[in-house]
Design an enzyme around this catalytic site. Structure first.
Site, PDB file in Angstrom:
ATOM      1  N   ASP A 276      19.368   9.392  12.131  1.00 17.32           N
ATOM      2  CA  ASP A 276      20.733   8.997  11.790  1.00 17.32           C
ATOM      3  C   ASP A 276      21.698  10.169  11.911  1.00 17.32           C
ATOM      4  OD1 ASP A 276      19.511  10.323   9.696  1.00 17.32           O
ATOM      5  OD2 ASP A 276      20.060   8.870   8.169  1.00 17.32           O
ATOM      6  N   ASN A 277      21.280  11.323  11.408  1.00 18.13           N
ATOM      7  CA  ASN A 277      22.123  12.512  11.490  1.00 18.13           C
ATOM      8  C   ASN A 277      22.329  12.950  12.935  1.00 18.13           C
ATOM      9  OD1 ASN A 277      23.376  15.069  10.294  1.00 18.13           O
ATOM     10  ND2 ASN A 277      21.706  15.915  11.493  1.00 18.13           N
TER      11      ASN A 277
END
Length: 431
Positions: A276-277
């Protein structure tokens, strides 16, 4: 090649063209910094730096309360658009086993009040996964909502969530894609408000929702609730409000599938645990804006013990250490006890203030702001203020020891599998 790989290649190329002049300039800069430190009283300079850091942290605290009032307490109304303006959306929900309150969390996707068409695609690895029975029951209850289950696993990397979702990502027909974890509950207007932001500004490439835990029933769950509902949520809102860098958590995110394809596609992020990051950074560096609605990604806490809470916090700090190194190393200075003690020392050194009084005032003000933040964003009191305050205090005390434990290691265990972390953010599976 994905954006993050292009960035890495660019850095390597730049480093290969460095010259003796660059090294000399760096040495000269370091000498000037050392000379400045020697010219001035070292502790005095350190005290001023501490006060600047404290002032910046309080600015972020007040910024988070401003965002809280503007976006969450006073919710934005739906935009006045005809239904034909709303594009079709595909919702992907990856499943593995039965989560707490799973029927409620998954049903929140079926009950979205969205003017345009949407479909729900559930991705599961095994045909005998018990989550399929829950999904089939909901499909029968909502026959007008297009929904299906895809079974299978594509091994594109070490991240099991990405491996599970790749088949769904390849088969969905719509460009707008809402990826939402199986243990997340969202308000019925979340999808419409999220799409409104993309229609308001075509440069918005991802709309995300801050995570908020609820229903804690163990000491570990209460610690996690105290962390997510105050420190994490507060910093998440403030950093995104300042907007100097990507800050994104992948529990509930709306993307353009075409934008993800342009940064390498979902499969290219399977080599990272914190996919996600890395997706957020790739979209950010490609020029896509991040936006947030006033909706919460509510998840029932699933931590059964104190030890499990500690392991989870260590695991994700350790992962972030290689993804956002500077922010992770600075993290202790965003915590109430460390920053409070340093601020008390700085005020004593510069102005002869009493350290005990200064620290007590600092800590109590921080505590009051966190309690106010929790009450306002949750719109109700916790089941027990006494237990919540106790959990908050324990969380604050544990912050530095857990951060220290995370910093000194480079392996994590996730879903029974041990991984080794590499400095470039990738990981490898250990036997």
């Amino acid at each position: 090649m994905s954006t993050h790989n292009l960035t890495s290649a660019g850095l390597s190329d730049s480093a290969s063209h460095s010259s003796p002049y660059a090294a000399t300039a760096q040495a000269s800069l370091l000498w000037k910094v050392a000379d400045l430190f020697l010219q001035y009283n070292g502790p005095q300079l350190a005290a001023y730096v501490v006060l600047v850091a404290a002032a910046f942290q309080w600015f972020l605290i007040f910024a988070s309360h401003y965002v809280l009032q503007k976006r969450y307490v006073t919710k934005r109304p739906f935009a006045d658009r005809p239904p034909s303006d709303y594009p079709p959306v595909s919702i992907i929900r990856p499943l593995k086993g039965v989560d707490r309150h799973m029927r409620r969390t998954l049903e929140s996707s079926f009950s979205q009040q969205y003017p345009g068409p949407f479909e729900i695609v559930f991705a599961v690895e095994e045909p005998n996964d018990p989550a399929i029975a829950v999904v089939n029951e909901l499909i029968q209850r909502y026959p007008k909502v297009p929904a299906r289950v895809l079974v299978g696993r594509d091994n594109v990397g070490i991240n099991p969530k990405v491996n599970n979702m790749v088949k769904a990502f390849a088969q969905v027909q719509n460009d707008l894609l809402w990826i939402c974890d199986s243990n997340v509950y969202t308000d019925c207007g979340t999808l419409r408000r999220s799409v409104d932001l993309t229609l308001d500004d075509r440069r918005v490439g991802v709309v995300h929702h801050v995570v908020f835990s609820e229903s804690p029933d163990t000491i570990g769950a209460m610690l996690d609730n105290a962390f997510l509902a105050t420190n994490h949520c507060r910093m998440y809102l403030a950093i995104n409000a300042v907007g100097v860098a990507s800050c994104l958590m992948g529990k509930s995110n709306l993307y353009y599938k075409s934008a993800l394809d342009r940064v390498g596609g979902l499969a290219s992020f399977g080599q990272y645990l914190a996919e996600d990051n890395m997706i957020g950074q790739a979209l950010w560096h490609s020029g896509w804006k991040h936006a947030m609605t006033g909706d919460l990604a509510r998840q029932p806490t699933d931590i059964d013990s104190f030890a499990e809470y500690c392991r989870r916090r260590i695991r994700w700090v350790r992962v972030r250490k290689y993804n956002v190194t500077t922010a992770t190393l600075y993290e202790p200075f965003t915590e109430s006890i460390v920053l409070g003690l340093l601020t008390a020392w700085a005020l004593r050194y510069l102005h002869a203030f009493d350290m005990t009084t200064s620290f007590a005032t600092f800590f109590l003000c921080w505590f009051a702001m966190d309690m106010l933040f929790f009450y306002r964003i949750n719109s109700r009191s916790p089941p027990s203020w006494l237990w919540f305050v106790f959990s908050w205090l324990c969380r604050e005390v544990l912050a530095l020891p857990l951060w220290t434990a995370a910093i000194v290691g480079n392996t994590v265990v996730w879903r029974g599998q041990k991984f080794k972390l590499h400095i470039n953010g990738t990981v490898e599976t250990l036997k």
